[in-house]
Scaffold this active site. Structure first.
Site: not given
Length: 330
Positions: A302, A313, A327
């Site tokens: 999560s 990223d 998740k």
């Protein structure tokens, strides 16, 4: 069954579902500004009504209407995915308690999988961690109570209890032929979400055990303290998110933002306009571009995945470890 009873129950069910549907969809329709219409599945609701009446009349023990209807709502949500659940007022209160960092219990983050309680992660320095509970364990029995058929909130209620009392978890673990029985003594769980220490040569180590409402604030304080201990600056950071089951979305955004100066941190998608959110970084990197390594494993879920994903990223950190929980919902 008398026709009057059948008709009355059918009207009651139609009214209940219509009321819930209107409550859920009213904001969406108003936002979209269109004359959207909603068609009720009358034939399916007739089946629901017949089952409802059959249980009321013929079940071995009397069941009140509120219990039946709440169980029906829970069933609708648990059938969607492993993470959707219905919270009554008591359940919502329990959720708020869990994000403050202090509660009574065993010290494990859990979810449901195939009707059993699955351990997402044991929390550091808690009875469950010390007893040997591991990420991925399936809890099939709580003392003498089978877990199959229980809701997640019911299972949590059993696991929580008076500090000092014992509970026996029967666990199925991958790679182990026989179920394990683990006795755990309940305690007051005080979760310090951020821990830190200075490594050799001005490199810092920060462990985030869960994402609570004040985790972002605590992280900044720990980094400032480490900088002082290091003489003013740090050469690099090891951010440990292993066995961190997640927590509050806003805390994940704050932690990510602490190390980023621009770019998208996370966004959410959904059919409801209000569920479409974007969170972007603000110009301030508390590590002053020093290198960061993030440690993850199968218990990182999560909010942990949001942070590690955002830093990866934006090419701000190197991610090391094993595959995370996966998740994918908030």
């Amino acid at each position: 069954m008398k026709p009057t009873l059948r008709n009355n129950l059918f009207i009651l069910s139609i009214g209940l579902v219509l009321g819930l549907t209107l409550a859920i969809t009213q904001g969406v329709f108003a936002e979209r500004g269109t004359a959207s219409t909603f068609s009720l599945p009358v034939d399916d609701l007739r089946t629901f009504t017949e089952v409802f009446a059959k249980i009321k009349n013929d079940y071995v023990e009397p069941v009140d209407d509120k219990t039946l209807l709440e169980n029906a709502i829970r069933g609708m949500l648990t059938g969607l995915d492993p993470h959707s659940t219905y919270l009554d007022p008591e359940g919502y209160k329990e959720l708020q308690v869990g994000t403050t960092g202090r509660f009574g219990g065993l010290g494990i983050e859990v979810g449901m999988e195939d009707g059993f309680v699955k351990v997402i992660s044991p929390i550091d320095d808690t009875p469950a961690k010390r007893a040997g509970v591991m990420t991925g364990d399936l809890i099939v029995r709580l003392d003498d109570t089978p877990v199959k058929g229980l809701s997640l909130s019911d299972a949590v209620k059993i696991m929580r209890g008076k500090p000092g009392s014992d509970i026996v978890l029967t666990i199925v673990r991958e790679g182990v032929d026989q179920p394990l029985k683990i006795t755990i003594t309940r305690d007051i769980i005080r979760v310090k979400s951020v821990k830190s220490r200075l490594l050799d040569d001005k490199f810092a180590y920060i462990r985030i055990t869960s994402f609570q409402s004040k985790t972002g604030e605590s992280l900044l304080k720990e980094i400032e303290k480490l900088k002082e201990d290091a003489g003013g600056s740090l050469k690099g950071l090891v951010l440990d998110l292993r066995n961190n089951p997640g927590g509050v979305l806003s805390a994940a955004v704050e932690v990510s933002d602490a190390f980023l100066t621009n770019g998208l941190i996370v966004y959410t998608e959904g059919r409801d306009v209000d569920s479409r959110l974007k969170f972007s970084a603000t110009p301030n990197d508390v590590m002053d571009k020093a290198p960061i390594v993030v440690l993850v494993n199968g218990g990182s879920a999560s909010a942990s995945e949001i942070v590690s994903g955002a830093l990866q990223d934006q090419h701000r950190a190197i991610i090391m470890g094993s595959k995370t929980f996966g998740k994918g919902s908030v």
